[in-house]
Design a protein around this motif. Sequence first.
Motif, mmCIF file in Angstrom:
data_model
loop_
_atom_site.group_PDB
_atom_site.id
_atom_site.type_symbol
_atom_site.label_atom_id
_atom_site.label_comp_id
_atom_site.label_asym_id
_atom_site.label_seq_id
_atom_site.Cartn_x
_atom_site.Cartn_y
_atom_site.Cartn_z
ATOM 1 N N VAL A 1 0.927 -1.122 0.062
ATOM 2 C CA VAL A 1 0.183 -0.027 -0.098
ATOM 3 C C VAL A 1 0.828 1.094 0.031
ATOM 4 O O VAL A 1 1.868 1.236 0.764
ATOM 5 C CB VAL A 1 -0.803 0.079 1.359
ATOM 6 N N ASP A 2 0.499 2.423 -0.643
ATOM 7 C CA ASP A 2 1.212 3.643 -0.659
ATOM 8 C C ASP A 2 0.914 4.308 0.761
ATOM 9 O O ASP A 2 0.242 3.826 1.399
ATOM 10 C CB ASP A 2 1.010 4.400 -1.980
ATOM 11 N N ASP B 1 -0.763 7.085 1.129
ATOM 12 C CA ASP B 1 -2.341 7.269 1.142
ATOM 13 C C ASP B 1 -3.250 6.272 1.636
ATOM 14 O O ASP B 1 -4.363 6.396 1.624
ATOM 15 C CB ASP B 1 -2.691 8.048 0.058
ATOM 16 N N GLY B 2 -2.468 4.993 1.578
ATOM 17 C CA GLY B 2 -3.417 3.894 1.834
ATOM 18 C C GLY B 2 -3.823 3.138 0.688
ATOM 19 O O GLY B 2 -4.698 2.113 0.920
ATOM 20 N N ASN B 3 -3.437 3.562 -0.474
ATOM 21 C CA ASN B 3 -3.981 2.620 -1.523
ATOM 22 C C ASN B 3 -3.192 1.665 -1.952
ATOM 23 O O ASN B 3 -2.048 1.608 -1.888
ATOM 24 C CB ASN B 3 -3.884 4.004 -2.765
ATOM 25 N N LYS B 4 -3.950 0.457 -2.417
ATOM 26 C CA LYS B 4 -3.234 -0.605 -2.961
ATOM 27 C C LYS B 4 -2.359 -0.462 -4.172
ATOM 28 O O LYS B 4 -2.570 0.397 -5.060
ATOM 29 C CB LYS B 4 -4.220 -1.737 -3.087
ATOM 30 N N VAL B 5 -1.262 -1.070 -4.024
ATOM 31 C CA VAL B 5 -0.248 -0.994 -5.084
ATOM 32 C C VAL B 5 0.037 -2.277 -5.674
ATOM 33 O O VAL B 5 0.188 -3.174 -4.883
ATOM 34 C CB VAL B 5 1.213 -0.434 -4.577
ATOM 35 N N ASP B 6 -0.061 -2.449 -7.128
ATOM 36 C CA ASP B 6 0.173 -3.868 -7.580
ATOM 37 C C ASP B 6 1.343 -3.978 -7.451
ATOM 38 O O ASP B 6 2.380 -3.493 -8.057
ATOM 39 C CB ASP B 6 -0.369 -3.559 -9.084
ATOM 40 N N LYS C 1 4.992 5.552 -8.163
ATOM 41 C CA LYS C 1 4.329 6.785 -8.447
ATOM 42 C C LYS C 1 4.817 7.857 -7.355
ATOM 43 O O LYS C 1 4.094 8.676 -6.921
ATOM 44 C CB LYS C 1 2.921 6.608 -8.056
ATOM 45 N N LYS D 1 5.799 7.754 -4.350
ATOM 46 C CA LYS D 1 4.835 7.656 -2.946
ATOM 47 C C LYS D 1 5.834 6.668 -2.291
ATOM 48 O O LYS D 1 6.087 5.404 -2.840
ATOM 49 C CB LYS D 1 3.642 7.502 -2.913
ATOM 50 N N ILE E 1 5.952 3.253 -0.267
ATOM 51 C CA ILE E 1 4.954 2.072 -0.215
ATOM 52 C C ILE E 1 5.610 1.084 0.846
ATOM 53 O O ILE E 1 6.640 1.001 1.140
ATOM 54 C CB ILE E 1 4.826 1.356 -1.462
#
Length: 773
Positions: A736-737, A739-744, A763, A765, A767
């Motif tokens: 996750v990055d 900001d809490g977003n999932k990263v492939d 990106k 950020k 992770i």
Amino acid sequence: MAYIRKNTEELTGYQQRGALKPSIDLCNDFVMVYGIGPEMPAQVKTYQDAGYVVHLMTGVAWGQYQDYLNGDIDGREHWDEAQVNRNGDPILHGATVPYMVPTVAFSDYLMEKLKPAIDAGVVAIHLEEPEFWDYGGYSEAFKREYEIYYREKWTPPHENVDVRYKASKLKAYLYARIITRLSSSLKEYAKVKYDRDLRFYIPTHSLLNYTQWKIMSPEAALIDIPTVDGCIAQIWTGTSRPANVYNGIYKERTFETAFLEYGIMQELVKGTGRRMWFLHDPIEDKPAFTWENYEYNYLKTAVASLLHPAIHHYEICPWPQRVFEGIYPRPQFGGIDPEGKKKKEKKFIPVFNPAGDSFSQKNSEPKAITEHYSTLLSSMFQMFGDMDQEEYAFEGVNSGVGVLMSDSGLFQRTMADGVVTTESIQDRLAALYHTNDDPSEPKRDDELMELIDKDDSVMYDFIQSPAFPNLFGMAMPLLKYGLPVRPVQLDNIRRFTGYLNDYKTLILSYEYMKPESPDVNMALATWVMGGGSLIYIGDGSDPYHKVDLWWKKSGYADPALHLFELLGFEGRPENGIYNVGKGKFSILNKAPARLGLSTKAPEDYRSFVKAVLEDMGETWEYKNDLTLHRGPYIISSVMDESVTDEPKVFKGLFADILDNQYKIITEKVLKPDDNTILYNLDKIAHKEFEVIGTAARIFSLDLDENGFEALMKTADNIKVYTRLRLPKAIKAISAVDEDGNKVDITFENDEVSRTSLISYLSKAKKITVKAEF
């Protein structure tokens, strides 16, 4: 582990104008914010907020200093302080940016401009490129400085060798003076106002390059300035690709030139405790080449730098924005004629003009950086942080062979009027220039090479050419056959007791430089008598032997004659090898510029040096590679134009660092003109965890019996690969990055090497990666 470290170690850094942006958030240790304009403090803060250690860099010879030039600071125009050629034209770095004569007034101006950087919290200041061009020395400001320094009327430098040598020496002194003034005053300012120890560095080209390009600068003289904390070795494709003559061929030899450049630069800090960063540039200042050619030359310089294990700090990239956002190839646009405040024409004088358009520019379409190259660069940037390796050794001969250079070589690169009496060969020589992006065979002109060899006037014109044949004539025939010959700073003999102790054999010529005092010869003679081996190359033909310095005042026609006398000879010895005390003295009565003119000349010279080494009990087996084992890394370059075209083969268990996925291999074959960086996995067979390679910065990694958690980041739009030695294979992975977003994110395990490869698209950020075994 250097891959996982604190930024305060300052192992890797870059320079950049403007504020931080995602495309250049490369997660190295420090950033040198460039320029001293009003927006600088805000730019500094963007990097500080992102966790970088922040330095400041600006030019000490040129910059956006129009307020000073136009009289806005003190009511007096200062265009008379621009460097000027003999025709009265200012020498410009850009359309409205002149190279400066570093006057006291200019020093005071820069001092006030630099104080806001200290107020903004930078921990170090870099004053880059103290440069005074050889063909300058005609401005009113320089005339004043000449008359103050020498207590005599200024004389045009082109009139005779005496005044040219004196003018050139003064140019270097003036930049040493401004560096001394600025570094001492600004350090005091930081200490008094903030109780902070400000550091002061000089980013500078190598002595080899400045001598080749005919730019006066205080190189070894920087050692004598106590308030200078170190240097950046500004070596990149642009300085290392300029051609030289070897085997009668005038072509670019980037790897070999870079190896010599990095070698002489480490001498500026050897034994001083000062810092040296080696610089690399993924492109270069000239935008006319393809990405493929930029990568080819970048890897040549990077590998060359890694073959000098005493240095493990790096400037990974000047101007990363032009790399990661640039479009190449494209034309190099010339300057425009600017107008001064009084509308006086100030003609644009290009200072360096490589031979015409490149082959690439004529045959390729412009494009942005490829995914392959951006990933490779990001990987290299991280790898440079892992170069503090205590164990290292060259393959083959490692007996300490040096070629002596001196700052005084800067002072005699151009002949005075009347020395060259024949028609110039410069255009004819330039027509032979072969760029390394051109797939055609290099041109030969054996008739020209024979003419140079037979006619003294033509030889003098060749010596003053951009080919810089004296130094390359002595070094290239040895380097090409696998002898890791290293430039050695002659001036340091006077500075440091035991400076020559690391060397068993030294090669010397006074045909392209001069000893600044007789004690240099005395130190050399003492070293020989104590067991050293000195090879002298020269025939006494250099016109600068006539300069009215200490040897001439003492009755010697040539400073070498004084050295020969100290060694026990009457006059100039015949060619041969002589016993002197416990050591050896060998002489080849030949101008070193002649050593590259044919295929026979370098072979004869090589055989002579080989005989000298054998007489000292050293064995030099000719080979076509330079290979260094540096910790777990194997760094190797196989050269063309060498003893054989046979490939070099490495066998074992390796990760190929120059493959973006760090491919696991058991054999690596290098052909001539190839280079490699391998990670020798056999060196870490006993380890359960190690970072093998990564294109992203690993800020932390916590490992236990169930898996690991890592914090990683690099710049925007980088395809990241990271290979890790792990105690167990990965079973599952997620990320996750910030900001809490999932990263492939993906992974692959390799059973043979006990490593795992993970991959994701960055990106810019941070992770958090979690892996289960």
